[in-house]
Design a protein around this motif. Structure first.
Motif, PDB file in Angstrom:
ATOM      1  N   PRO A  27      27.131  20.297  29.346  1.00 30.93           N
ATOM      2  CA  PRO A  27      27.328  19.827  30.759  1.00 30.93           C
ATOM      3  C   PRO A  27      28.696  19.489  31.353  1.00 30.93           C
ATOM      4  O   PRO A  27      28.735  19.610  32.496  1.00 30.93           O
ATOM      5  CB  PRO A  27      26.755  18.328  30.884  1.00 30.93           C
ATOM      6  N   SER A  28      29.681  19.885  30.329  1.00 26.21           N
ATOM      7  CA  SER A  28      31.002  19.787  30.805  1.00 26.21           C
ATOM      8  C   SER A  28      31.607  21.299  30.473  1.00 26.21           C
ATOM      9  O   SER A  28      32.821  21.655  30.804  1.00 26.21           O
ATOM     10  CB  SER A  28      31.769  18.827  29.993  1.00 26.21           C
ATOM     11  N   SER A  29      30.642  22.237  30.671  1.00 23.29           N
ATOM     12  CA  SER A  29      31.150  23.715  30.436  1.00 23.29           C
ATOM     13  C   SER A  29      31.718  24.420  31.643  1.00 23.29           C
ATOM     14  O   SER A  29      31.378  23.843  32.705  1.00 23.29           O
ATOM     15  CB  SER A  29      29.752  24.699  29.946  1.00 23.29           C
ATOM     16  N   LEU A  30      32.416  25.293  31.380  1.00 19.62           N
ATOM     17  CA  LEU A  30      32.912  26.071  32.771  1.00 19.62           C
ATOM     18  C   LEU A  30      31.914  26.880  33.394  1.00 19.62           C
ATOM     19  O   LEU A  30      31.998  27.210  34.640  1.00 19.62           O
ATOM     20  CB  LEU A  30      34.070  26.924  32.006  1.00 19.62           C
ATOM     21  N   ARG A  31      30.702  26.918  32.577  1.00 18.67           N
ATOM     22  CA  ARG A  31      29.642  27.516  33.131  1.00 18.67           C
ATOM     23  C   ARG A  31      28.402  26.612  32.981  1.00 18.67           C
ATOM     24  O   ARG A  31      27.345  26.823  32.653  1.00 18.67           O
ATOM     25  CB  ARG A  31      29.431  29.029  32.434  1.00 18.67           C
ATOM     26  N   LEU A  45      32.053  25.303  18.250  1.00 21.19           N
ATOM     27  CA  LEU A  45      32.101  24.429  19.405  1.00 21.19           C
ATOM     28  C   LEU A  45      33.256  25.244  20.212  1.00 21.19           C
ATOM     29  O   LEU A  45      34.129  25.451  19.667  1.00 21.19           O
ATOM     30  CB  LEU A  45      32.180  23.202  19.405  1.00 21.19           C
ATOM     31  N   SER A  46      32.912  25.623  21.341  1.00 21.71           N
ATOM     32  CA  SER A  46      33.963  26.206  22.339  1.00 21.71           C
ATOM     33  C   SER A  46      33.917  25.139  23.763  1.00 21.71           C
ATOM     34  O   SER A  46      33.102  25.183  24.423  1.00 21.71           O
ATOM     35  CB  SER A  46      33.796  27.665  22.831  1.00 21.71           C
ATOM     36  N   MET A  47      35.075  24.237  23.535  1.00 25.37           N
ATOM     37  CA  MET A  47      35.001  23.147  24.478  1.00 25.37           C
ATOM     38  C   MET A  47      33.767  22.334  23.888  1.00 25.37           C
ATOM     39  O   MET A  47      33.673  22.011  22.618  1.00 25.37           O
ATOM     40  CB  MET A  47      34.916  23.464  25.898  1.00 25.37           C
TER      41      MET A  47
END
Length: 137
Positions: free
Chosen positions: A80-84, A55-57
């Motif tokens: 849903p909370s990704s930077l992208r 997991l990355s974030m």
């Protein structure tokens, strides 16, 4: 040719831990359910020895086994909370290639598992050890 993909170290996380973390997220925030379904599909198809993940974030990053490199080609399932982050109600899956020919596809969250396995097959040549839930194989 400029190398893209992921150039840093890859710190693998066991799939059961990834699943448990995302299950906890989805219990509080139902918009993470499709992320749980992707992690669960790797476990249920007995593919944990074929794919390494972390997991990355809250994004799931996946590489084929055996691990080589860096640099790595990576499949990223964006949360849903990704930077992208994808648009609400959709999943975004990206292939970050070494050639720079990255691919990004957004689809309804109902297609998350099928789309994930399509990327795994097309980009890494990896089929699940057993059938994919939802007919994605």
């Amino acid at each position: 040719m400029r190398t893209l993909g992921s150039g840093g170290p890859f710190f693998e996380q066991p799939w059961d831990e990834t699943y448990e973390f995302l299950r906890g997220m989805a219990d509080e925030h139902p918009k993470f359910e499709h992320m749980v379904a992707v992690a669960e599909s790797v476990i249920r198809t007995e593919s944990t020895e074929l794919l390494a993940g972390t997991l990355s974030m809250h994004d799931i990053l996946v590489l084929p086994r055996p691990l080589t490199g860096p640099p790595y080609e990576v499949i990223a399932v964006r949360s849903p909370s990704s930077l992208r982050k994808p648009a609400p109600g959709t999943v975004r899956i990206e292939h970050l290639s070494l050639s720079g020919r990255d691919e990004v596809i957004d689809r309804p969250v109902a297609d998350a598992v099928r789309l994930f396995w399509r990327f795994v097959w097309e980009k890494f040549g990896v089929r699940p050890a057993s059938g994919v839930p939802g007919g994605g194989d």
